[in-house]
Design a protein around this motif. Structure first.
Motif, PDB file in Angstrom:
ATOM      1  N   CYS B  57       0.855  -1.186   0.000  1.00 26.86           N
ATOM      2  CA  CYS B  57       0.000   0.000   0.000  1.00 26.86           C
ATOM      3  C   CYS B  57       0.887   1.229   0.000  1.00 26.86           C
ATOM      4  N   GLU B  58       0.675   2.094  -0.943  1.00 23.94           N
ATOM      5  CA  GLU B  58       1.591   3.221  -1.098  1.00 23.94           C
ATOM      6  C   GLU B  58       0.854   4.466  -1.550  1.00 23.94           C
ATOM      7  N   ARG B  59       1.549   5.582  -1.389  1.00 26.56           N
ATOM      8  CA  ARG B  59       0.942   6.867  -1.731  1.00 26.56           C
ATOM      9  C   ARG B  59       1.523   7.380  -3.050  1.00 26.56           C
ATOM     10  N   TRP B  60       0.676   7.984  -3.829  1.00 25.41           N
ATOM     11  CA  TRP B  60       1.117   8.654  -5.056  1.00 25.41           C
ATOM     12  C   TRP B  60       0.519  10.046  -5.080  1.00 25.41           C
ATOM     13  N   TRP B  61       1.248  10.940  -5.712  1.00 25.83           N
ATOM     14  CA  TRP B  61       0.766  12.318  -5.863  1.00 25.83           C
ATOM     15  C   TRP B  61       0.609  12.599  -7.347  1.00 25.83           C
ATOM     16  N   HIS B  62      -0.579  12.973  -7.746  1.00 26.50           N
ATOM     17  CA  HIS B  62      -0.811  13.284  -9.164  1.00 26.50           C
ATOM     18  C   HIS B  62      -0.319  14.713  -9.430  1.00 26.50           C
ATOM     19  N   ALA B  63       0.986  14.853  -9.341  1.00 29.39           N
ATOM     20  CA  ALA B  63       1.613  16.178  -9.319  1.00 29.39           C
ATOM     21  C   ALA B  63       1.362  16.943 -10.613  1.00 29.39           C
ATOM     22  N   ASN B  64       1.517  16.260 -11.743  1.00 31.26           N
ATOM     23  CA  ASN B  64       1.297  16.935 -13.020  1.00 31.26           C
ATOM     24  C   ASN B  64      -0.069  16.540 -13.560  1.00 31.26           C
ATOM     25  N   GLY B  65      -1.038  16.666 -12.682  1.00 31.56           N
ATOM     26  CA  GLY B  65      -2.393  16.286 -13.057  1.00 31.56           C
ATOM     27  C   GLY B  65      -3.345  17.045 -12.143  1.00 31.56           C
ATOM     28  N   CYS B  66      -4.125  16.306 -11.366  1.00 26.82           N
ATOM     29  CA  CYS B  66      -5.135  16.964 -10.538  1.00 26.82           C
ATOM     30  C   CYS B  66      -4.563  17.429  -9.206  1.00 26.82           C
ATOM     31  N   ASN B  67      -3.287  17.135  -8.944  1.00 24.86           N
ATOM     32  CA  ASN B  67      -2.621  17.626  -7.738  1.00 24.86           C
ATOM     33  C   ASN B  67      -3.056  16.900  -6.462  1.00 24.86           C
ATOM     34  N   MET B  68      -3.738  15.777  -6.618  1.00 25.51           N
ATOM     35  CA  MET B  68      -4.214  15.083  -5.428  1.00 25.51           C
ATOM     36  C   MET B  68      -3.295  13.933  -5.021  1.00 25.51           C
ATOM     37  N   TYR B  69      -3.180  13.767  -3.737  1.00 29.73           N
ATOM     38  CA  TYR B  69      -2.536  12.566  -3.189  1.00 29.73           C
ATOM     39  C   TYR B  69      -3.563  11.446  -3.122  1.00 29.73           C
ATOM     40  N   PHE B  70      -3.143  10.235  -3.413  1.00 33.30           N
ATOM     41  CA  PHE B  70      -4.048   9.103  -3.244  1.00 33.30           C
ATOM     42  C   PHE B  70      -3.232   7.868  -2.865  1.00 33.30           C
ATOM     43  N   ASN B  71      -3.925   6.795  -2.559  1.00 34.82           N
ATOM     44  CA  ASN B  71      -3.265   5.539  -2.180  1.00 34.82           C
ATOM     45  C   ASN B  71      -3.474   4.499  -3.262  1.00 34.82           C
ATOM     46  N   ALA B  72      -2.594   3.525  -3.288  1.00 35.76           N
ATOM     47  CA  ALA B  72      -2.737   2.445  -4.261  1.00 35.76           C
ATOM     48  C   ALA B  72      -2.130   1.180  -3.682  1.00 35.76           C
ATOM     49  N   VAL B  73      -2.648   0.044  -4.140  1.00 33.68           N
ATOM     50  CA  VAL B  73      -2.016  -1.244  -3.837  1.00 33.68           C
ATOM     51  C   VAL B  73      -1.310  -1.683  -5.103  1.00 33.68           C
ATOM     52  N   ARG B  74      -0.023  -1.968  -4.967  1.00 33.05           N
ATOM     53  CA  ARG B  74       0.756  -2.397  -6.129  1.00 33.05           C
ATOM     54  C   ARG B  74       1.582  -3.602  -5.715  1.00 33.05           C
ATOM     55  N   ASN B  75       1.740  -4.526  -6.638  1.00 32.55           N
ATOM     56  CA  ASN B  75       2.622  -5.657  -6.375  1.00 32.55           C
ATOM     57  C   ASN B  75       4.047  -5.242  -6.702  1.00 32.55           C
ATOM     58  N   THR B  76       4.926  -5.261  -5.724  1.00 29.68           N
ATOM     59  CA  THR B  76       6.277  -4.743  -5.935  1.00 29.68           C
ATOM     60  C   THR B  76       7.176  -5.725  -6.677  1.00 29.68           C
ATOM     61  N   VAL B  77       6.679  -6.933  -6.906  1.00 36.60           N
ATOM     62  CA  VAL B  77       7.484  -7.882  -7.689  1.00 36.60           C
ATOM     63  C   VAL B  77       7.155  -7.746  -9.175  1.00 36.60           C
ATOM     64  N   THR B  78       5.877  -7.567  -9.480  1.00 39.64           N
ATOM     65  CA  THR B  78       5.472  -7.441 -10.889  1.00 39.64           C
ATOM     66  C   THR B  78       5.267  -5.986 -11.299  1.00 39.64           C
ATOM     67  N   ASP B  79       5.225  -5.077 -10.333  1.00 38.80           N
ATOM     68  CA  ASP B  79       4.905  -3.664 -10.559  1.00 38.80           C
ATOM     69  C   ASP B  79       3.465  -3.458 -11.056  1.00 38.80           C
ATOM     70  N   LYS B  80       2.622  -4.463 -10.923  1.00 41.39           N
ATOM     71  CA  LYS B  80       1.228  -4.312 -11.373  1.00 41.39           C
ATOM     72  C   LYS B  80       0.399  -3.631 -10.278  1.00 41.39           C
ATOM     73  N   PHE B  81      -0.342  -2.595 -10.689  1.00 50.08           N
ATOM     74  CA  PHE B  81      -1.272  -1.961  -9.759  1.00 50.08           C
ATOM     75  C   PHE B  81      -2.521  -2.828  -9.617  1.00 50.08           C
ATOM     76  N   ILE B  82      -2.941  -2.996  -8.384  1.00 46.97           N
ATOM     77  CA  ILE B  82      -4.155  -3.768  -8.151  1.00 46.97           C
ATOM     78  C   ILE B  82      -5.343  -2.832  -8.017  1.00 46.97           C
ATOM     79  N   LYS B  83      -5.135  -1.732  -7.315  1.00 51.16           N
ATOM     80  CA  LYS B  83      -6.247  -0.796  -7.137  1.00 51.16           C
ATOM     81  C   LYS B  83      -5.697   0.506  -6.564  1.00 51.16           C
ATOM     82  N   SER B  84      -6.273   1.603  -6.981  1.00 49.39           N
ATOM     83  CA  SER B  84      -5.949   2.858  -6.312  1.00 49.39           C
ATOM     84  C   SER B  84      -7.216   3.381  -5.642  1.00 49.39           C
ATOM     85  N   TYR B  85      -7.058   4.106  -4.568  1.00 54.20           N
ATOM     86  CA  TYR B  85      -8.207   4.579  -3.805  1.00 54.20           C
ATOM     87  C   TYR B  85      -7.871   5.894  -3.122  1.00 54.20           C
ATOM     88  N   LYS B  86      -8.922   6.576  -2.701  1.00 54.28           N
ATOM     89  CA  LYS B  86      -8.751   7.935  -2.218  1.00 54.28           C
ATOM     90  C   LYS B  86      -8.161   7.977  -0.807  1.00 54.28           C
TER      91      LYS B  86
END
Lengths: 416, 106, 987
Positions: B57-86
């Motif tokens: 579970c990690e945080r991302w910032w849509h810096a060059n977009g809507c400027n919002m911080y959000f959370n996401a679940v990503r598999n760190t072995v495959t780098d596949k995102f499973i879901k992002s959420y507010k």
């Protein structure tokens, strides 16, 4: 068999049919005095020094893949010791001292080439920061000198020192003892040296657990090849350190990031030393095959995929071509990724852990290769004495509690 | 370059629009809690991270977009995102993550 | 000349002769030729030398996988390109190509000495020697080894060409335009999907080009390809890209393509893009990359004239070139027969077909015999004759132990086919070993991606076409008439009666890796295929193992007594084809590498002859030298003029953030160490920001514009990260606060006026603001107009003089500046740059974040305890400040230093000791952070971070420099000028 020009000659006459195995791959015994997890340069080196310096030969090195297959075989092989803080200067310079006789000691040429490391300053802040390093290094007995742009150009004739560029060369810090070594040979040399002293190297043997007794102390490692007993376990697994620590119930201040590097097609000698540019964040050297070896910063997110993004590569090459436009027509031959484990202060954790009998060497981030002999020796010392050497004592976990960080990156500070 | 779903824009956008912002759900203690913590506990908040191989579970910032911080679940072995959420949504349970994965795999 | 050209074959334009030179000698070819095909047409096979042994080499392939025929092409200043594959570059009129890695010449090469003594240079030899005497390593061996490096020459001049970079999107990206790729594109084109079809060659069609023995749906292969391309060109949802290599496959179907645009054009055209990087995000990727023929590993398999069967076929069908007049064929696969027959049918004499297999179909044998070709079944080649060109082969039949020498001038070899899995593998698709075919094939996909045709093991043209149609969403079943592709046998070892020590059978041609090297590696304990690769360098040449990896794997597996899949496969890494650095840079070079940010006033400074310095992403005026002045003189003058009368400074680069909302003050209380609730509207306060770790992060003056509105300034370099830091806390820790943040750095031009005449200058221009000291005291901000434009006027000072910072909308900045500057003549107004700004602030002891602090300094360390609120329950960094090491004794603290000799200006970065006579390593107390000559004080001043500095006031400390010089300096408070701050109150 001792390696020498004579043995090479003799074996040539017999068609090279009689060379023995350099590092026999062993099946695990039931128990060892020490098990080292991770057969990279650091782990193999630790096993070698345990046997050669500290008299512990009943040692196994267990490796999930093939020895030297992690960051040891994936880095850009830069060696230097011109760090700012006393703690850093001591450990990296200790490594440099060991590098200096390593080929002879191991009877294995690791091709340590003291071609020098030149760090270019591109703004006033760089100049202040690099001079701070040079002065600290001088009073610490670490070689590192400040060079004017013209002096930099004498070393690197193709360096453009005109001042009207986006990143003008305003001088540089040069460490002559710095340079490169052949990364694979370091792992192989230590493996051969350790094997000869009785260390068992066990490849394709993934550790899946760390067994602890009722008193909390370690009892051994669970592996794909079964349980291997050991009262002392040294973990030296770079990018996977968090995973190993968790097996012992420990959570560590580490994050693992992808780090990419690349080489060009080979050309005749042109880059005389290692050249680093912190401001554009890229570095370059030339291998003995003629390839330009280029590296830069990590990708932004944590990952174990050993795979990075194209835009990072684009930026790395762009940066190199900005500083050295003559390379724009060169071609990239190969690009790869490794996993680097990074601590909050970007300095390693090297010493005892809260678990009795468990020792760790991790958190070297992007700079572990240069420290290989020093880190290996310190890990071996700490395991042998159940106490850190004064060189690695500052690299403990407690510093994150009290706040006495060894923060080279912070000291290099940010632009104002 | 990964494609990342921003839950505010509800669009998949290229990674260069985003800045990674570290592990999610590490709640900053309030003033009283801070003072009740000793240095060891405080250092855990400051520095100890999961650094998991696998779903993270990690945080991302849509810096060059809507400027919002959000959370996401990503598999760190495959780098596949499973879901992002507010931001504000609670840490998904293992079961929830599995459900999301099943949904993604149809 | 022209002897080897076959009329009626090939897709070259024989009406357009092209002359070119190779190693200075002139040759002629035709438009459409590659350098290799044109040279082969002239009977030239010797095109290069190998890396280690400098053995003579000719092309072994006919495409981008070529390891041997590497050349350098020069086309004017800065346009020298080394290591080009002669088989992949198109000739153009006047092309100048030369061979590499040889001296003095390609025919006679001194470096071939290595070949004579090759027995002493097996794999890994360097690990075993060059160690004694130790001193010889640094001075003799190592420089010698380094000098042997490289293939082609290194560049010496800047490349004048330009490159491009674009993004693209499509539904279906098809890589490879052979039968599979074309059929996929035809099917997809009908589905109203955006399709991109790429091929790295000049012509689309792959193996179908010039394939005279093939027909598809009753059409000749050539006609079918022509029709397919016509249809695809007509479809407006299809983009066809030739001369375009798919080089890398990244996350989420992001594929990098490198397109070559000018290298084949006779005159280098300045300004025309040479290569372009296309970064394509595809919905689906169809990989139709085909398969690469595998060489056979036998004694003497590297001589010029020895090449892959498919290469000879390509040279014939595509370029109308016969690779010899008397051609021997050595094979372990049926497919070589049809190639041999094509050559025979084009009147090339096939000297013999030597087939290593015992069982070969009777049909093939009778077809050969029908053409008068001898077939030697169960036989191998035990050696080859000739030096710079193969002249004969010795056929060895192991069962009866017979040898027979057959004359030839070319030898074709076929060890079967290796599907191209590079991009599939880069996409993290898994692969599986196919025992029957003896190859690795794609297994499970990781992306929306399929492999079709021979890269999926579907060999043969019909199989490829049908797979293509299906992948493209069609259901077409093609009818073909084609030679039987057949099957082959994989040999990990070919028998030979000659002792291994007397043979050289190459696996990696370019790097001179032999089968013996691989066996030696295994013998020495290198048992993983990655170890074998690294120990022998097999697969690390510029073809990245495309020809060598599978052979090496078979040999290593055999030596280990294992099956190939148990030994593993080395990782496929990008790029698929070596790619120009410039292509990765695209247009982002020189001025476009990183845009240099300039203020609105920057052009004025430039016109004044200012010297600039790069600061973060900005360039700033550093000082304004008058004729004959150096930096020292200019700065001394600028400082004096400012303190005496009036200086003007462009402070526009200061970061600015507008913090707005009902909870703005609450938010400021969290972000800064000091309190904000009680700051009155119109008042300013210096703010200090910490990281959560308790160390100083940024600073700046903040003005309260309204109850709910703060004008925050940050350091120049810190603006982006301070903004991010604020957004982070606001959105994720304090989302309940009703606050809005806007970065306004570029919205404002900031003109700083400092000096006793500052107020007098602006008075006539200001409207709506009472400038009197009583109405507008120091550290206040007012809104009004200046020169008729809206302003936020700050009365602040970073110099210690009476000061104003005039914020105006940035596009008015230059006009206001010029108006004030003209009016300032009466006060001898002096423009100053960042250096003078630094001196003036240092005289006052004001810190610069990042210079006097680094990331390890607390407010207490910086002597700024006064700014850390004791009352606030929380602010970022508060808890960390209480950590044991941050409150410990003896931390480094910021103090002032005055040198014994006032003329001595200490060097910034110099380190400080208490005892200069100690031996190295010395016990260092700290370092000089700022140091200047102060013209106003007539002496040097310095600031330093020194262990326990506050307790050392009045102590003498020492600064040992290079060459035995040691400076002595006294510890003082770091305020050197006007400590009471009286100059702020000038009326």
């Amino acid at each position: 068999m001792k390696f020498s020009a004579r043995s090479l000659f003799a074996n040539a006459l017999s068609g090279h049919e009689n060379w023995p195995e350099q590092f026999p791959n062993k099946e695990p015994k039931k128990e060892y005095d020490v098990v080292i997890v991770g057969a990279g340069g650091h782990g193999l080196g630790a096993a070698y020094y345990l046997a050669s310096k500290y008299g512990i030969t009943n040692v196994a090195v267990v490796e999930k893949g093939w020895l030297g297959g992690g960051n040891t075989g994936r880095n850009t092989t830069i060696i230097r010791s011109n760090y700012l803080f006393d703690e850093s200067a001591r450990i990296y310079d200790h490594a440099l001292d060991l590098w200096d006789g390593l080929s002879q000691e191991l009877n294995y040429n690791v091709m340590y080439s003291k071609r020098g490391v030149l760090m270019l300053a591109h703004n006033v802040h760089d100049v202040q920061s690099f001079k701070r390093h040079v002065h600290a290094n001088r009073l610490n007995g670490v070689d590192n000198v400040w060079l004017s742009p013209e002096e930099c150009q004498k070393i690197v004739p193709f360096l453009d020192i005109s001042q009207n560029r986006r990143y003008p060369v305003m001088g540089g810090a040069f460490q002559q003892r710095g340079g490169v070594a052949r990364h694979d040979s370091v792992a192989w040399g230590y493996a051969r040296g350790a094997s000869k002293l009785g260390v068992d190297i066990i490849q394709n043997c993934k550790v899946i657990g760390i067994r602890r007794g009722a008193d909390g102390a370690v009892e051994g490692v669970e592996t794909e090849k079964g349980f291997i007993g050991a009262k002392k376990i040294g973990v030296s697994t770079a990018g996977n350190s968090s995973v190993l620590m968790e097996m012992a119930g420990l959570r560590f201040p580490l994050e693992s990031y992808p780090l990419q590097a690349l080489v060009s097609e080979p050309v005749k000698p042109i880059v005389p030393c290692v050249i680093m540019s912190n401001a554009v964040h890229a570095y370059i050297s030339q291998s003995d095959k003629g390839e330009l070896v280029i590296g830069a910063g990590t990708d932004q997110y944590t990952s174990y995929s050993q795979r990075g993004a194209l835009h990072i590569v684009e930026h790395t090459i762009m940066s190199i071509c900005e500083i050295f436009p003559i390379f724009r027509r060169m071609r990239m031959l190969r690009n790869w990724g490794g996993i680097v484990d990074v601590t909050p202060d970007r300095s390693p954790i090297l010493g005892k852990t809260p678990v009795q009998g468990l020792y760790v060497n991790c958190g070297w981030g992007t700079g572990g290769f240069k420290a290989t002999p020093g880190a290996a020796d310190m890990l071996a010392y700490t395991i042998a004495h159940d106490a850190p050497h004064k060189i690695n004592a500052p690299y403990n976990l407690d510093r994150f509690v009290g706040g006495r960080l060894i923060d080279e990156a912070a000291a290099a500070a940010v632009a104002h | 370059m990964m494609l990342i779903h921003c839950p505010y824009c509800d669009e998949k956008r290229p990674e260069i629009e985003f800045a990674y912002a570290g592990e999610a759900h590490i709640v900053r203690p309030n003033a009283a809690e801070q003072q009740a913590m000793d240095d060891v506990e405080w250092s855990k908040f400051m520095f100890i991270r999961d650094n998991k191989r696998g779903e993270h579970c990690e945080r991302w910032w849509h810096a060059n977009g809507c400027n919002m911080y959000f959370n996401a679940v990503r598999n760190t072995v495959t780098d596949k995102f499973i879901k992002s959420y507010k931001i504000g949504q609670k840490r998904p349970s293992a079961a929830q993550i599995q459900k999301w994965k099943d949904q993604a795999n149809g | 000349m022209g002897d080897f050209r076959k009329t009626g074959k090939g897709v070259i334009d024989t009406q357009q002769p092209v002359s070119f030179t190779f190693d200075g000698k002139s040759y002629s070819g035709f438009k459409g030729d590659t350098l290799a095909s044109a040279l082969l047409a002239n009977g030239v096979h010797l095109m290069g030398r190998s890396f280690k042994y400098h053995r003579p080499r000719g092309p072994v392939g006919a495409g981008f996988e070529e390891p041997n025929a590497l050349v350098t092409v020069t086309r004017g200043k800065g346009r020298m390109t080394p290591n080009l594959r002669a088989t992949a570059i198109e000739i153009y009129e006047g092309m100048m190509a030369s061979s590499q890695n040889r001296w003095p010449g390609l025919g006679f090469d001194i470096g071939a000495f290595n070949n004579t003594f090759s027995a002493f240079f097996p794999a890994g030899f360097y690990n075993k020697t060059f160690m004694w005497p130790k001193s010889f390593w640094d001075k003799v061996y190592e420089p010698f080894i380094r000098n042997m490096a490289g293939l082609g020459p290194a560049p010496t001049e800047v490349d004048p060409d330009v490159y491009g970079a674009v993004y693209g999107h499509c539904d279906i990206l098809i890589i490879g335009s052979g039968p599979a790729g074309l059929a996929a594109a035809l099917a997809a084109a009908k589905k109203d999907q955006r399709v991109i079809l790429v091929d790295e060659n000049v012509n689309m069609g792959g193996s179908l080009i010039g394939a005279g023995h093939v027909s598809i749906d009753e059409k000749s292969a050539s006609d079918w390809v022509a029709k397919a391309l016509k249809d695809l060109n007509k479809a407006d949802n299809v983009v066809l890209m030739t001369r375009t290599s798919a080089i890398g496959y990244y996350h989420d179907n992001f594929v990098a393509l490198a397109e070559r645009l000018t290298d084949y054009i006779p005159e280098a055209q300045i300004g025309k893009t040479r290569e372009k990087l296309h970064r394509i995000r595809a919905g689906k990727v169809i990989l139709a990359q085909g398969a690469i023929e595998r060489p056979l590993v036998f004694n003497g398999n590297d001589k010029p004239g020895v090449m892959l069967t498919s290469a000879a076929q390509t040279f014939l069908n595509k370029y109308g070139v016969a690779v010899g007049k008397e051609v021997a064929v050595f094979t372990a696969h049926d497919s070589a027969y049809s190639a041999a027959f094509e050559l025979a049918d084009s009147n090339v004499r096939i000297a013999a077909i030597i087939d290593a297999r015992e069982g070969v179909s009777a049909e093939l044998i009778s077809a050969a015999e029908g053409r008068g070709i001898d077939v030697h079944i169960g036989s191998v080649i035990s050696k080859t004759g000739g030096k710079k060109r193969v002249r004969s082969v010795e056929v060895y039949e192991p069962v009866h132990n017979t040898q027979k020498t057959i004359a030839c001038d070319a030898l074709l070899m076929s060890g079967g086919w290796t599907p191209s899995l590079h991009l599939w593998s880069q996409s993290k698709g898994s692969i599986k070993w196919d025992e029957a075919k003896g190859v690795y094939l794609p297994d499970l996909a990781n992306e929306n991606c399929v492999c079709i045709g021979s890269c999926n093991g579907d060999f043969g043209i019909k199989a490829a076409l049908d797979a293509g149609s299906k992948a493209g969403g069609g259901r077409k079943v093609y009818k073909t008439d084609e030679p039987v592709f057949g099957s082959g046998q994989v040999f990990d070892h070919l028998p030979n009666y000659i002792k291994p020590s007397k043979t050289k059978a190459f696996v990696d041609f370019q790097n001179d890796v032999t089968d013996k090297d691989i066996k030696l590696a295994v013998r020495e304990g290198f048992k993983s295929i990655e170890h074998v690769k690294r120990y022998t360098t097999n697969g690390m040449a510029t073809d990245q193992g495309k020809l060598s990896n599978l052979n090496a794997l078979e040999i290593a597996a055999k030596a280990l007594g294992k099956q190939a899949p148990q030994v593993g496969l080395t990782t496929f890494r990008p790029p698929y084809t070596p790619t120009t650095f410039g292509t990765f840079c695209g247009y982002r070079t020189d001025d476009l590498f990183e845009v240099t940010r300039k203020t609105a006033i920057d052009p004025w400074a430039e016109a004044q002859g200012a010297v600039f310095e790069p600061v973060g992403i900005w360039r700033r005026a550093w000082y304004f030298p008058k004729a004959g002045e150096d930096m020292h003189a200019a700065v001394a003058r600028e400082c004096k003029a400012t303190r005496d009368s009036l200086g003007i400074f462009d402070a526009s680069t200061l970061g600015k953030i507008e913090v707005v909302g009902p909870d703005a003050a609450k938010f400021m209380n969290i972000m800064y160490t000091n309190p904000w609730s009680k700051l009155g509207v119109g008042a300013c306060r210096y703010g200090l920001m910490l990281g959560e770790n308790g160390y100083i992060y940024d600073d700046g003056v903040v003005g309260r514009i309204a109850e709910d509105r703060f004008h925050v300034t940050t350091t120049t370099g810190g603006a982006p990260r301070v903004y991010r830091h604020m957004e982070d806390y606001l959105q994720t820790e304090f989302p309940e606060l009703d606050v809005w943040l806007t970065s306004t750095t570029e919205q404002w031009s900031v003109i700083a006026l400092n000096g006793p005449n500052a107020r007098k200058l602006i008075e006539p221009f200001v409207e709506g603001i009472d400038l009197s000291p009583e109405a507008f005291p120091h550290m206040n901000v007012r809104e009004g107009k200046i020169c008729g434009v809206p302003t936020r006027l700050f009365r602040v000072s970073f110099s210690g003089e009476l000061g104003f910072e005039i914020n105006v909308p940035s596009h008015y900045g230059r006009a206001v500046w010029e108006t004030l500057f003209a009016a300032g003549e009466q006060f001898d107004i002096t423009p100053y740059g960042t250096e003078t700004m630094h001196v003036l602030r240092a005289e006052k002891g004001f810190i610069i974040i990042g210079q006097d602090t680094d990331g390890t300094v607390t407010p207490q360390d910086a002597g700024m305890s006064w700014i850390v609120s004791k009352k606030k329950k929380d602010f970022v960094g508060k808890r960390s400040l209480q950590r044991s090491d941050l409150v410990a004794e003896g931390r480094k603290q910021l103090i002032g230093l005055l040198t014994d000799d006032p003329k001595t200006v200490l060097e910034e970065g110099a380190h400080i000791v208490a005892d200069p006579d100690q031996s190295i390593p010395m016990d260092m107390l700290g370092h000089v952070t700022s140091s200047y000559w102060s013209e106003s004080l007539g002496k040097s001043i310095a600031m330093a971070l020194v262990k326990d500095g506050f307790n050392r006031m009045g102590d003498d400390l020492y600064i040992p420099m290079e060459g035995g010089v040691t400076h002595k300096a006294k510890v003082v408070k770091p305020v050197f000028y006007d400590p009471k701050g009286e100059r702020l109150n000038v009326v």
